[in-house]
Design an enzyme around this catalytic site. Sequence first.
Site, PDB file in Angstrom:
ATOM      1  N   GLY A   1     -24.142 -18.546   3.239  1.00 45.34           N
ATOM      2  CA  GLY A   1     -25.624 -19.132   2.528  1.00 45.34           C
ATOM      3  C   GLY A   1     -26.883 -18.548   3.261  1.00 45.34           C
ATOM      4  CB  CYS A   2     -29.700 -20.295   3.858  1.00 44.80           C
ATOM      5  SG  CYS A   2     -29.798 -21.570   3.167  1.00 44.80           S
ATOM      6  CG  ASN A   3     -26.237 -16.810   7.591  1.00 42.17           C
ATOM      7  OD1 ASN A   3     -26.159 -18.292   7.390  1.00 42.17           O
ATOM      8  ND2 ASN A   3     -25.482 -16.406   7.402  1.00 42.17           N
TER       9      ASN A   3
ATOM     10  CG  MET B   1     -32.457 -19.905  10.907  1.00 44.73           C
ATOM     11  SD  MET B   1     -34.307 -18.780  10.194  1.00 44.73           S
ATOM     12  CE  MET B   1     -35.515 -20.750   9.354  1.00 44.73           C
TER      13      MET B   1
END
Length: 362
Positions: free
Chosen positions: A147-149, A349
Amino acid sequence: MTAEHPEQEDTPTSARLVGVGTAVPPVSYSQPELLELFGVSDPVIRSVFLNSAIERRGLTLPTPLPGGPGDAETQGELLAKHTREGLRMGREAVLACLTDAGREVTDVRHLCCVTSTGFLTPGFSALLLKDMGVSTTCSRLDVVGMGCNAGLNALSAVAAWSRCHPGELAVMVCIEVCSAAYVFDGTLRTSVVNSLFGDGAAAVAVISGAPDPVSSGPRLLRFASRTIPEAVDAMRYDWDDDRHRFSFGLDPQVPYVVGAHAEESLGRLLDGTGVTRSEVSHWVVHAGGKKVVDSVRVNLGLSRHDVRHTIGVLRDHGNLSSGSFLFSYQRLAREGGVTEGDVGVLMTMGPGSTVEMALARW
């Protein structure tokens, strides 16, 4: 330097960022244009789009779109788009990164590819190696589904490889075709996602050893992670039986969960380094969304100027998932306001829920 973080000594052999490059689709859309294309009339959903602090996003959308909410692409078509467009943007971002670093494709000795918007085997690292003519002896790593992290998770691994191979060039590229993760079913759950994410790729070149004669990029001194198990379902990408495809969901509490743990994460990052928060001159924060950025700002006591590049990336591209922070880093690098000795914090995050940070010094 501590036993917990043996890699964190600030020395000339620390891994250094020596180039950055980005790529987006050739077509971008304003939020009102997307509302028209999606056929959205619900006032609540329209408000989500129009109050997102996003002006435009690059997307790869089917033509023509259906006359109203609905699914225009099968899951197979979405996966094919992820591969096709991801390879195109990934190639462009890597080439731009190498140009910025003053290097050639033949110089790459380690290639790490990050993605969360589709699944393929072999991964992007093998496809790019073949497509771009990277050496067949180049080592590879694919980081999928974090994901975004994930950009900082992967950068930590790339920095570790770099320290073990001084003088050899490593490249990390984040490739996210977020439009390959879209579901058009008219619900608020999917509309929040559809209002936020954009397609894009970002690459960064990393090398350790003697100071690079071309680049004045920062050394990566330390990484810190904070996972929030009680919020494990707050951000997820899973199979939707009703729609017969993967679907991304965001809990409304995501911004507050992330913000509430930001200060603790920063404290752990700086602990034992001798660096105080007031000495941090540059903040490279993931453009997760307006509420996420505002929550981080409030909890860390940051000004809008501190996160100006994050705000700008969100405005111009939306949330680019794992590569967002590198788009912000590129803007910081091009701004020309960094001086030798400056300290910066990189922050992402994402699902887990997770806060990732890195400490850098120019």
